[in-house]
Design a protein around this motif. Structure first.
Motif, PDB file in Angstrom:
ATOM      1  N   THR A 150      65.192  13.424  26.130  1.00 49.30           N
ATOM      2  CA  THR A 150      64.500  13.138  24.875  1.00 49.30           C
ATOM      3  C   THR A 150      63.471  14.215  24.565  1.00 49.30           C
ATOM      4  OG1 THR A 150      64.806  10.755  25.129  1.00 49.30           O
ATOM      5  CG2 THR A 150      63.022  11.474  23.686  1.00 49.30           C
ATOM      6  N   GLY A 151      62.702  14.610  25.580  1.00 49.55           N
ATOM      7  CA  GLY A 151      61.687  15.640  25.380  1.00 49.55           C
ATOM      8  C   GLY A 151      62.287  16.958  24.946  1.00 49.55           C
TER       9      GLY A 151
ATOM     10  N   VAL B 286      53.629  19.575  23.551  1.00 46.71           N
ATOM     11  CA  VAL B 286      53.998  18.254  23.062  1.00 46.71           C
ATOM     12  C   VAL B 286      53.073  17.892  21.906  1.00 46.71           C
ATOM     13  CG1 VAL B 286      54.122  15.800  23.685  1.00 46.71           C
ATOM     14  CG2 VAL B 286      54.879  17.553  25.313  1.00 46.71           C
TER      15      VAL B 286
ATOM     16  N   GLU C  85      63.392  16.785  21.385  1.00 44.75           N
ATOM     17  CA  GLU C  85      62.280  16.768  20.440  1.00 44.75           C
ATOM     18  C   GLU C  85      61.587  18.127  20.324  1.00 44.75           C
ATOM     19  OE1 GLU C  85      60.615  12.218  20.323  1.00 44.75           O
ATOM     20  OE2 GLU C  85      59.994  13.440  22.040  1.00 44.75           O
TER      21      GLU C  85
ATOM     22  N   GLU D 140      53.156  12.765  18.117  1.00 38.92           N
ATOM     23  CA  GLU D 140      54.173  11.920  17.506  1.00 38.92           C
ATOM     24  C   GLU D 140      55.449  11.819  18.329  1.00 38.92           C
ATOM     25  OE1 GLU D 140      52.841  14.634  15.975  1.00 38.92           O
ATOM     26  OE2 GLU D 140      51.254  13.508  14.943  1.00 38.92           O
ATOM     27  N   MET D 141      55.634  12.695  19.309  1.00 37.50           N
ATOM     28  CA  MET D 141      56.871  12.711  20.089  1.00 37.50           C
ATOM     29  C   MET D 141      57.015  11.441  20.908  1.00 37.50           C
ATOM     30  SD  MET D 141      57.160  16.624  21.511  1.00 37.50           S
ATOM     31  CE  MET D 141      57.379  18.011  20.407  1.00 37.50           C
ATOM     32  N   THR D 142      58.248  11.044  21.111  1.00 34.13           N
ATOM     33  CA  THR D 142      58.542   9.853  21.913  1.00 34.13           C
ATOM     34  C   THR D 142      57.938   9.957  23.297  1.00 34.13           C
ATOM     35  OG1 THR D 142      60.616   9.535  20.712  1.00 34.13           O
ATOM     36  CG2 THR D 142      60.407   8.403  22.831  1.00 34.13           C
TER      37      THR D 142
END
Length: 511
Positions: free
Chosen positions: A353-354, A387, A357, A390-392
């Motif tokens: 996920t990172g 990072v 993103e 807003e990132m998950t």
């Protein structure tokens, strides 16, 4: 020698353990069993009973009988405090066994386990001291009245504990339960039930009356649900995820049980340019990776002021890559496995996920090559840089060795980012400016704040969160007092005649 002791010595031979109800381990004959797996090897090391609602009811009935009995409910305060102190001594005498059993069951390095569990007996001594020092209130009231309170133990406590600190978290609630005169049913995580079962056995052997401490093993969806919603409990104590807390808390509320819930977290750590960067990096590695990051107060979000941002990222990445991951029984091991294959996949899923993103992976994010065939659930300490809030990966709790680094410019920016979270369990700040440290501690939305430190706790210091991180407090007088209900007593001392319905008593007092 206990079967639990043999389990550590002969971990290749799985053993079966029953529920602990009414002072003894119950038979496993004919029962549905569930496996207990060592996360360092993936091997089944034991089997425990998969409890159902009938088992939970049996345990609660045992706890209620003990609460109302002369043996426990009628025990004199000083006698109970002496017993609680004796339990602390018994636990201390068996620490080596408990160290090994917990390390086997949850995979934390033995050095970490020793450092944590060695302090647990003092929780019992501290709460026994609070019980001895307790004084009920005399209340000044108007008129010829003597008013006072009686504090009475609340009753039967349901205690639902997680996998990450099995013995510590169980005992931080068992200790005030026993010192207050309550009784309890503990439902440990299905992943780590062994030290809780062994503790119940040790306490029974030390003279704790039957039914005061009961342990039911099983899955949360069955045993945990049955315990939380049972009308026979008077208080629910739960440490776990926010959704688990919401479900259990709603169930307990239907029976008006009081609650203490320690739930999820996404701890922000503000690092200002005026701090000692090397020291801040050391605390960052400790806060993010102790317990393989499986702590509710994991240093999950590092907010770093831009003048030291690049230096901090480079040094934290180097520290993360240098951490020795491996066999938790080796004294040189610095980080063990995560608790399960499912948890490892969750951590690796957040890595994907990172990357998707647009964050920059600077350390970890993979299974250690040298441990790929070990059978254990290992993953390298993971750090993402660049990072955005807003990132998950900056918002959701990972519960693994995973942290992110977010740049900021001003103190106001740091506070805004720190508070931009549904969670509010803990926070930390690193700065050389004492005024700034106090401002940040006052204004950050968290129940626990560390200044130039992380993850420190004391039996006397309250622990708990705000927002979606839960309600109530553990440790300290705040926790001890929550195991009581207050009864108000008012005595008329005037001896004067009273007739409310006398038509001439115009100045009669109603309230």
């Amino acid at each position: 020698m206990s079967a639990f002791t043999n389990l550590v010595a002969e971990s290749a031979t799985p053993r079966s353990f029953g529920l602990f109800i009414d002072g003894a381990l119950q038979s496993t004959a004919g029962r549905r069993m569930m496996p207990v797996i060592a996360p360092a090897t993936g091997e089944v090391i034991a089997e425990v009973v998969e409890a159902d609602a009938a088992d939970v009811d049996l345990a609660i009935r045992a706890a209620r009988r003990a609460f109302e009995s002369d043996e426990w409910g009628g025990m004199a305060l000083r006698a109970r405090c002496r017993l609680v102190n004796r339990l602390a001594d018994v636990m201390e005498a068996h620490l080596e066994e408990l160290f090994a059993l917990e390390t086997l069951n949850n995979g934390r390095p033995i050095r970490e386990t020793r450092a944590q569990i060695a302090r647990v007996p003092d929780l019992f001594r501290y709460n026994a001291g609070l019980a001895m020092a307790r004084r009920d209130s005399v209340i000044p009231v108007e008129g010829d009245y003597h008013a006072f309170t009686n504090r009475l133990p609340v009753g039967v406590v349901a205690n639902v504990t997680p996998f990450n600190h099995p013995l510590l978290i169980a005992c931080r609630n068992i200790a005030p339960t026993l010192a207050s005169g309550c009784t309890t049913v503990v439902k440990p995580s299905e992943l780590t039930p062994l030290t809780t079962l062994r503790l119940a056995e040790l306490f029974a052997e030390a003279g704790l009356p039957a039914g005061v401490l009961n342990v039911v093993t099983g899955y949360g969806a069955v045993a945990g649900k049955a315990l939380s919603e049972h009308p026979g409990i008077n208080k629910l104590v739960l440490t776990g995820g926010t959704e688990s807390g919401r479900a259990a808390g709603s169930a307990a509320a239907r029976n008006f049980a009081s609650q203490t819930l320690e739930l999820g977290g996404k701890t922000p750590v503000a690092v200002f340019a005026d701090c000692d960067v090397d020291r801040a990096v050391s605390y960052a590695a400790f806060g993010a990776f102790v317990g393989a990051g499986q702590t509710c107060v994991c240093a999950a979000r590092h907010l770093v002021q831009r003048p030291v941002y690049d230096e901090f990222v480079a040094k934290l990445a180097a520290r993360a890559e240098a951490i020795r991951v491996g066999d938790p029984f080796e004294m040189t091991t610095q980080m063990g496995p995560v608790i399960s294959a499912r948890q490892r996949e969750r951590v690796l899923g957040f890595v994907e996920t990172g990357l998707a993103e647009g964050a920059r992976l600077v350390a970890g994010g993979r299974v250690p090559e040298e441990l790929g065939n070990s059978g254990g659930f290992f993953v390298r300490p993971t750090v993402f840089a660049d990072v955005t809030p807003e990132m998950t990966i900056a918002r959701e709790e990972v519960f693994g060795p995973f942290t992110v680094v977010i740049p900021f410019d001003t103190e106001e920016d740091a506070l805004r980012i720190a508070n931009d979270s549904p969670y509010g369990l803990a926070a930390a700040v690193h700065t050389g400016d004492v005024a700034r440290a106090h401002r940040f501690a006052r204004n950050v939305q968290a129940g626990i704040v560390w200044i130039n430190d992380h993850h420190r706790v004391d039996a006397a210091s309250p622990w708990g969160g705000v927002k979606l991180s839960g309600i109530g407090r553990e440790f300290g007088e705040e926790a001890f007092n929550a195991y009581f209900t207050a009864k108000a007593v008012m005595v008329n001392t005037s001896g004067a005649p009273f007739d409310w319905y006398d038509p001439y008593a115009l100045d009669a007092r109603l309230n």
